[in-house]
Design a protein around this motif. Structure first.
Motif, mmCIF file in Angstrom:
data_model
loop_
_atom_site.group_PDB
_atom_site.id
_atom_site.type_symbol
_atom_site.label_atom_id
_atom_site.label_comp_id
_atom_site.label_asym_id
_atom_site.label_seq_id
_atom_site.Cartn_x
_atom_site.Cartn_y
_atom_site.Cartn_z
ATOM 1 N N ASN A 80 0.812 -1.225 0.000
ATOM 2 C CA ASN A 80 0.000 0.000 0.000
ATOM 3 C C ASN A 80 0.845 1.275 0.000
ATOM 4 O O ASN A 80 0.277 2.371 0.017
ATOM 5 N N SER A 122 -5.067 1.256 9.659
ATOM 6 C CA SER A 122 -6.087 1.167 8.609
ATOM 7 C C SER A 122 -6.753 -0.199 8.602
ATOM 8 O O SER A 122 -7.976 -0.303 8.400
ATOM 9 N N ALA A 125 -10.724 -0.738 9.554
ATOM 10 C CA ALA A 125 -11.613 -1.415 8.605
ATOM 11 C C ALA A 125 -12.344 -2.571 9.268
ATOM 12 O O ALA A 125 -13.515 -2.845 8.956
ATOM 13 N N GLY A 162 -15.769 -0.905 9.278
ATOM 14 C CA GLY A 162 -16.184 -1.225 7.922
ATOM 15 C C GLY A 162 -17.289 -2.266 7.900
ATOM 16 O O GLY A 162 -17.369 -3.161 8.738
ATOM 17 N N LYS A 175 -19.634 -5.087 5.359
ATOM 18 C CA LYS A 175 -19.268 -6.261 4.591
ATOM 19 C C LYS A 175 -18.489 -5.886 3.333
ATOM 20 O O LYS A 175 -17.573 -6.595 2.935
ATOM 21 N N GLY A 176 -18.865 -4.795 2.725
ATOM 22 C CA GLY A 176 -18.215 -4.417 1.482
ATOM 23 C C GLY A 176 -16.847 -3.801 1.669
ATOM 24 O O GLY A 176 -16.059 -3.751 0.734
ATOM 25 N N TYR A 177 -16.523 -3.308 2.883
ATOM 26 C CA TYR A 177 -15.275 -2.609 3.116
ATOM 27 C C TYR A 177 -14.342 -3.356 4.074
ATOM 28 O O TYR A 177 -13.202 -2.945 4.236
ATOM 29 N N ALA A 178 -14.816 -4.369 4.709
ATOM 30 C CA ALA A 178 -13.974 -5.129 5.629
ATOM 31 C C ALA A 178 -12.903 -5.883 4.846
ATOM 32 O O ALA A 178 -13.118 -6.267 3.690
#
Length: 592
Positions: free
Chosen positions: A215, A225, A229, A233, A235-238
């Motif tokens: 990264n 980060s 997350a 976060g 489901k879509g961002y975990a």
């Protein structure tokens, strides 16, 4: 004549005052002599790994390159012995690490001093490059600067605290405070990740290092980060389940939670003295948790915490006096435009300045005399799991190379076994298996039915059975008794009752058909049942069709017309076309 220690402090204060002219960040931290040597060791190990060797470096090579590095950066004549052939790559890796971690060394500050000197009170040249070289090499004693390896109070001499443990504990304290000032400091991150123990060993540090490299971020940002997350976060961002950091969620969460607690103290307490004391107390409580009072780490943590609190209070008083003296008779400066409504960004900034001043004085401490203790892998254990050597943490764990130790013959045989087609498992096949056109028949079925080119109603007609089972004989005997219910009205061609005429019905299977004896009995039954009672005729028809409704229906004939009896050859042909139980419906369904 001023001593060297005071001159070093003047140089660093000038750098802090005018650093915004040469640096983009106000939170740049300084590496002292020990920090410079540790970074150099990592740079040499990285270069060795690039050239196909292990992530290791000999202590003698580090000392030789260390002397070359100091003389080269100070623009002094090189030593008499030749330098390593990879020196340029080592210097590049060294500078890259400093830039990536938002840090500078003392030699860089000395090189920038002439450019940063603007006030008349600043000396033109506080000391010569040779003096700085002697100081960083450890050849000059500086009594005015505190030596962290020497106890400062008489009471601490009685404690069972060695200088090696005290030096490691003090480095951990300063690393935690350095992360609050400069979160990009990867060296501070490496020294605090698993101290105290959070079950984050070499494998966890390697996974963090790979995530930061992928990264293009610092180690601390990669950890925070990931944890954010996970916590915030959906489901879509975990992070994905296959993320290597998933295995260290608990330890990383504990580390981030501890740093969040320190950040909260830093932002909520406005007084730098009280704030610094609270920060040091929190770090000390984490280090001594689960240890007895007689432990060396416990004693070193108590002593270091006391010294750092006193130093923070002294630095805060000095800064207050300097600010009050500079503002005497001068109206306060107007706030800058970008600072309006951004008070939260400057929360705890006074405390941060005090911490930076304390870290600068730590960087000016004399270098460690025992280089083996500083760079060796056998340093004292603070976390209870591994040593605190930075080189050990940055070295990735051993991974398989992919070379198989088995002989060539075994490897070839295993490869052939993989390429060899596997035999298909025999599935349980029903009596309607002949209608499955998309599957191949097993070998035993092919041997039993060699004439597969002829496709009648059934794909593979079953062979005739020579013997009749006991169940079939019993069923035939019942049919004969039903057919001869009235002996007085039977015709002259009927045989006496009780004489077995053969198997009238064969077994209901696609693999077995009726024998010749059964066909002749059917002919007799059909002839005898003509002109009889309708109920008996219906019963005989049921017997004729074997109690199955799957026979193809026969055409209706007008009454009084004699039925032509088929010959023996015709009977054989009809027996071949006879369908098994349930075959008519299945065949018509698949044909459609």
């Amino acid at each position: 004549m001023e001593v060297l220690g005071d001159r070093l402090k003047v140089m660093v204060k000038t750098f802090r005052r005018e650093s915004h002219r040469v640096l983009q960040s106000k939170r740049t931290t300084i590496h002292g002599a020990d920090g410079m040597m540790m970074v150099l060791q990592l740079a040499m190990a990285e270069v060795n790994k690039r050239h196909g060797t292990e992530f290791k470096v000999a202590l003698s090579d580090v000392l030789m390159v260390w002397k070359h590095l100091l003389l080269d950066k100070l623009h002094l004549p090189p030593p008499s012995f030749a330098r390593l052939e990879n020196y340029d790559l080592i210097l590049e890796a060294y500078e890259s690490f400093l830039k990536r971690s938002n840090t500078v060394d003392l030699v860089d500050i000395f090189s920038m001093y002439k450019q940063l000197r603007v006030m008349a009170s600043d000396p033109e040249e506080p000391f010569s490059p040779i003096q700085l070289f002697e100081f960083l090499s450890g050849n000059m004693e500086v009594s005015e600067l505190p030596d962290p390896s020497v106890p400062s109070t008489p009471s601490s001499k009685d404690r069972s605290c060695s200088s090696q443990v005290k030096m490691a504990v003090r480095r951990v304290f300063c690393s935690y405070l350095s992360l609050l000032v400069n979160s990009k400091n990867d060296m501070a991150m490496a020294l605090t990740l698993d101290v105290p123990s959070r079950s984050l060993g070499r494998q966890a540090f390697t996974d963090i290092k790979h995530a930061a490299h992928n990264n293009n971020t610092s180690l601390f940002l990669a950890v925070t980060s990931f944890v954010r997350a996970i916590q915030l976060g959906g489901k879509g961002y975990a992070p994905a389940e296959s993320d290597p950091l998933r295995k260290h969620v608990k330890g990383l969460s504990d580390f981030v939670q501890f740093l969040d607690n320190l950040e909260e103290i830093l932002g909520e307490i406005p007084d730098p003295s009280v704030c610094g004391a609270r920060l040091v107390t929190a770090i000390r409580a984490a280090l001594v948790k689960g240890r007895s009072s007689g432990d060396a780490v416990y004693a070193a943590a108590d002593e270091t915490a006391m010294e750092l609190k006193e130093k923070i209070c002294q630095l805060h008083q000095i800064q207050k006096q300097s600010v009050n003296g500079s503002r005497m008779g001068i109206s306060p400066a107007r706030p800058k435009a970008y600072a309006v409504n951004h008070a939260t960004a400057y929360g705890g900034w006074d405390s941060v300045k005090v911490l930076m001043a304390m870290l600068d004085e730590e960087a000016l401490s004399p270098p460690c005399q025992n280089k083996a203790d500083l760079l060796s892998e056998d340093q004292p254990v603070l976390s209870g799991a591994e040593g605190t050597c930075v080189l050990t943490l940055f070295r990735s764990p051993e991974v398989p190379t992919g070379c198989s130790p088995e002989p060539l013959r075994n490897r070839v045989q295993s490869r052939l076994d993989l390429l060899k087609p596997k035999a298909r498992d025999r599935a349980i096949r029903s009596q309607f298996a002949c209608t499955y056109k998309d599957e191949e028949l097993p070998l035993n079925r092919l041997l039993e039915f060699p004439s597969t080119s002829q496709i009648p109603t059934c794909m593979h007609p079953a062979p005739k059975l020579k013997t009749t089972t006991a169940a079939a004989k019993e069923c035939c005997f019942d049919v004969e008794e039903t057919a001869s219910a009235k002996p007085t009205s039977e015709g002259p061609n009927m045989e006496p009752r009780g004489v077995q005429q053969g198997a009238a019905l064969g077994p209901r299977s696609g693999n077995v058909q009726n024998t010749g004896a059964g066909l002749s009995n059917k002919k007799r039954s059909r002839t005898q049942m003509q002109g009889k009672d309708p109920n008996k005729r219906k019963q005989a028809d049921c017997d004729k069709h074997g109690g199955s409704e799957n026979e193809p229906p026969e055409k209706k004939r007008p009454s009084g017309v004699a039925v032509k009896m088929p010959s023996k050859s015709v009977g054989k042909a009809s027996s071949k076309k006879k369908l098994i139980a349930g075959q008519g419906k299945l065949t018509s369904f698949f044909r459609v």
